[in-house]
Design an enzyme around this catalytic site. Sequence first.
Site, mmCIF file in Angstrom:
data_model
loop_
_atom_site.group_PDB
_atom_site.id
_atom_site.type_symbol
_atom_site.label_atom_id
_atom_site.label_comp_id
_atom_site.label_asym_id
_atom_site.label_seq_id
_atom_site.Cartn_x
_atom_site.Cartn_y
_atom_site.Cartn_z
ATOM 1 N N ARG A 42 5.883 -24.802 -2.622
ATOM 2 C CA ARG A 42 6.843 -25.805 -3.077
ATOM 3 C C ARG A 42 6.789 -25.991 -4.599
ATOM 4 O O ARG A 42 7.798 -25.908 -5.281
ATOM 5 C CB ARG A 42 6.538 -27.121 -2.370
ATOM 6 C CG ARG A 42 7.550 -28.204 -2.574
ATOM 7 C CD ARG A 42 7.090 -29.466 -1.848
ATOM 8 N NE ARG A 42 6.175 -29.144 -0.768
ATOM 9 C CZ ARG A 42 6.559 -28.898 0.482
ATOM 10 N NH1 ARG A 42 7.813 -28.961 0.795
ATOM 11 N NH2 ARG A 42 5.666 -28.605 1.398
ATOM 12 N N THR A 43 5.583 -26.204 -5.116
ATOM 13 C CA THR A 43 5.439 -26.437 -6.557
ATOM 14 C C THR A 43 5.882 -25.198 -7.336
ATOM 15 O O THR A 43 6.556 -25.296 -8.356
ATOM 16 C CB THR A 43 3.971 -26.774 -6.890
ATOM 17 O OG1 THR A 43 3.587 -27.913 -6.131
ATOM 18 C CG2 THR A 43 3.788 -27.059 -8.360
ATOM 19 N N ARG B 3 -2.004 -23.085 -11.337
ATOM 20 C CA ARG B 3 -2.570 -23.853 -10.210
ATOM 21 C C ARG B 3 -3.933 -23.232 -9.931
ATOM 22 O O ARG B 3 -4.046 -22.015 -9.823
ATOM 23 C CB ARG B 3 -1.653 -23.743 -8.999
ATOM 24 C CG ARG B 3 -2.321 -24.069 -7.651
ATOM 25 C CD ARG B 3 -2.508 -25.551 -7.473
ATOM 26 N NE ARG B 3 -1.221 -26.162 -7.267
ATOM 27 C CZ ARG B 3 -0.863 -26.841 -6.171
ATOM 28 N NH1 ARG B 3 -1.714 -27.027 -5.215
ATOM 29 N NH2 ARG B 3 0.335 -27.344 -6.070
ATOM 30 N N LYS C 296 -12.999 -8.598 -9.211
ATOM 31 C CA LYS C 296 -14.011 -7.897 -10.001
ATOM 32 C C LYS C 296 -14.825 -8.854 -10.870
ATOM 33 O O LYS C 296 -15.685 -8.416 -11.617
ATOM 34 C CB LYS C 296 -13.336 -6.848 -10.900
ATOM 35 C CG LYS C 296 -12.829 -5.617 -10.152
ATOM 36 C CD LYS C 296 -12.018 -4.733 -11.078
ATOM 37 C CE LYS C 296 -11.190 -3.726 -10.289
ATOM 38 N NZ LYS C 296 -9.991 -3.291 -11.015
ATOM 39 N N HIS D 265 -2.753 -33.506 -11.098
ATOM 40 C CA HIS D 265 -1.500 -32.782 -10.860
ATOM 41 C C HIS D 265 -0.421 -33.501 -11.665
ATOM 42 O O HIS D 265 0.414 -34.216 -11.107
ATOM 43 C CB HIS D 265 -1.195 -32.792 -9.354
ATOM 44 C CG HIS D 265 -0.174 -31.780 -8.927
ATOM 45 N ND1 HIS D 265 0.575 -31.036 -9.815
ATOM 46 C CD2 HIS D 265 0.211 -31.382 -7.688
ATOM 47 C CE1 HIS D 265 1.387 -30.242 -9.136
ATOM 48 N NE2 HIS D 265 1.181 -30.426 -7.849
#
Lengths: 424, 324
Positions: B72-73, B123, B102, B151
């Site tokens: 959604r974001t 994110r 890695k 957020h």
Amino acid sequence: MGKLFKGATVVDPVMGYSTVQDLLVEGQIITALGKELPTSTHEVIDLRGLHVMPGLIDPHVHLREPGQTHKETIETGTMAAAAGGFTQICCMPNTTPIVDERKWVHFIREEADRFGYATVHPIAAITKGAKGQEVTDFVALHQAGAVAFSDDGKGVQSAQVMRQALLKAKQLGVPIVVHAEDESLSGAGCMNAGPVAERLGVPGIVSSAETVMIARDVLLAQETGAHVHMCHVSPEAAVQVIRCAKESGAPVTAEVTPHHLLLTDEQVEHLLAQAKVNPPLRAESDRAACVRGLLDGTLDMIATDHAPHTKEEKDRGLLDAPFGFVGLEISFPLMYTAFVKSGILPFEKLVYLMSTAPAKHFHLRGGRIQLASVADFTVVDLNQMRRVNPEAFRSKGRNTPFVDRELWGWPVLTIHRGQTVFQA
Amino acid sequence: MVCGCINIQGNERAERTREQLKHLISAKQLQKTEIMEFIDRAKHMASILKQGGTHTLDGKLMAALFFEPSTRTRLSFETAMLRLGGQVISTESAREFSSAVKGETLEDTIRVVAGYVDVIVLRHHEIGAAARAASVSTVPILSAGDGAGEHPTQALLDLYTIERELGHVDGLTVALVGDLLYGRTVHSLVYLLSQFTSVRLLCTAPASTPLPDDVRDFALAKGVSVEYEPNLERAARQADVIYQTRIQKERFSSLAEYDAVKGKYVIDEGTLLVMKEHAIIMHPLPRAGEITPGVDKDPRAAYFRQSHYGVPMRMGILQHCLER
């Protein structure tokens, strides 16, 4: 709904021309810009015959808060800014206490935000207590909102400390703002060293007190790659050093004040302490060199170095009175009258020097009127003549050597974040 | 060009020092006027959206770098960028990047991606990741959530929702319901609400997931009234905004504990009966049973409208951080 500003000549200092346009402001944002915008349900403000320029930005102001509220407060200083057409100002950290901790950065920003007359960007101290010894916590101060670092009012005497500060500033991408003054040279001087000081029999400040440190910090800027911004440049030799520095690619910018562009130490003979400022008003050759430096781009921008003091303080006589002039409320008309009206500078370039250039070099918003950006702008009446009357200042400070001067180009309306913060 | 007489060479050199970037890392960094600027920007963008978008960010490229999934974001940010005429590169599985596997550090990944694009939407699953990214990035970092931290863009769109739905923020009573300990959207929202006057917060949460002390203390220091009101019905009677969050099962030490609290924090038709007429129900979504579907048709159910407000707000944020 919105506010529709109609019929003004809108200045674009980046493109270097001005055109008649309407501006629609909704909330804090310019939501339309163009010719003959529909009136719709908007409040109409008729600005025909007037000029709209991006809000002026002053990189060098003393708001005196915290701690010196007898001289100025954040409220009166930002009111003065609005009256002078400034929508953003950077304030110096030489307050009581010195702005060397994040809580004071927060305090200044919150106070300014509470009044809302202008956006204030705090400049934090380079060293703790501005004592020139231990570098402050740049990361924390920057996160709190400091846009630059300076020990303004004093030079950082140790090259090693300055070098350390430059390395930290480079990491953050912020300028170090240099008050250049080698104390071993400036001593107890109260005005420019020269014939006038000799006639008055008072100790002088030699030009090299300033130039030596500017030269040192140019070299440090070259070595570290950090952006060094020179405050209130005044002697001819300093202009030359900065010119050479720029030619060799050093990351250096510089500001000059209206008083160093317009006055010389001859003024001290008549005005005494009312003409006492640091760096001092210099000789005519220095003044002319500053003007040349401004015209050829060696000096990047105008700064007022607004430094309010009480009448009692300024009346203590040439030896004992504090240094400094107020400048916010008269700088634009001073510069306009002396340089634009006289034909030396194009109007758009003056606006560039007093808005676009500080925005660019201090990484601030503004400096240009653009669609979808924050509505910070100033309306000026270029045909209105008024004399400088310190009694009418919003600032608590009345200390200016320009009393009674006839000036043109007074701000008549200042819009900060979409709000009217000054109206003549 | 009049300004040609400015020494361009010198100016460009000074500019080569790293630009001060407009990162958006924490809602704490924003003052009231700046929050209102974002709301005004979002309003402007909403009207631009009605006309199908614009081209102000033509030629700009955004990377959506997601180390944990949030469709959604991510879609909301991508839509915002595309509606402004910009372009997007995107990954939702940055955690499984060959480089991350890695052992490449976040800082190195950011250094590389910052060389490709003009802005990075990040994110990440760790608290503080956005600040770490910003410390090395040469382009703006917009945090789209870091662990149980913050957020900020969600909080801005939440505030925009409140402003659009209720017309003001000052003086409101906001009930924060559910998981206030790990719910990062709540933390950022509290930081923003703290800048407004006479705001009252009701914390309607299980004792096991209270509002973190530092978040509560920030609000108290700003003059916000913070009250503990464990009873949802009592909170609903008083609130102008009910901000519901998901209670995550995995946060509880035992299933019994979870079962004991979950039923207490469900908004249903019964809640609607006691709510104020003008009040709204918000939820950052996705929901998992904490608002029953029967609530959806009530006009006070604002959560789907809230999700739509995300695009104009993120357009405003992108425009802010990329404009010159």
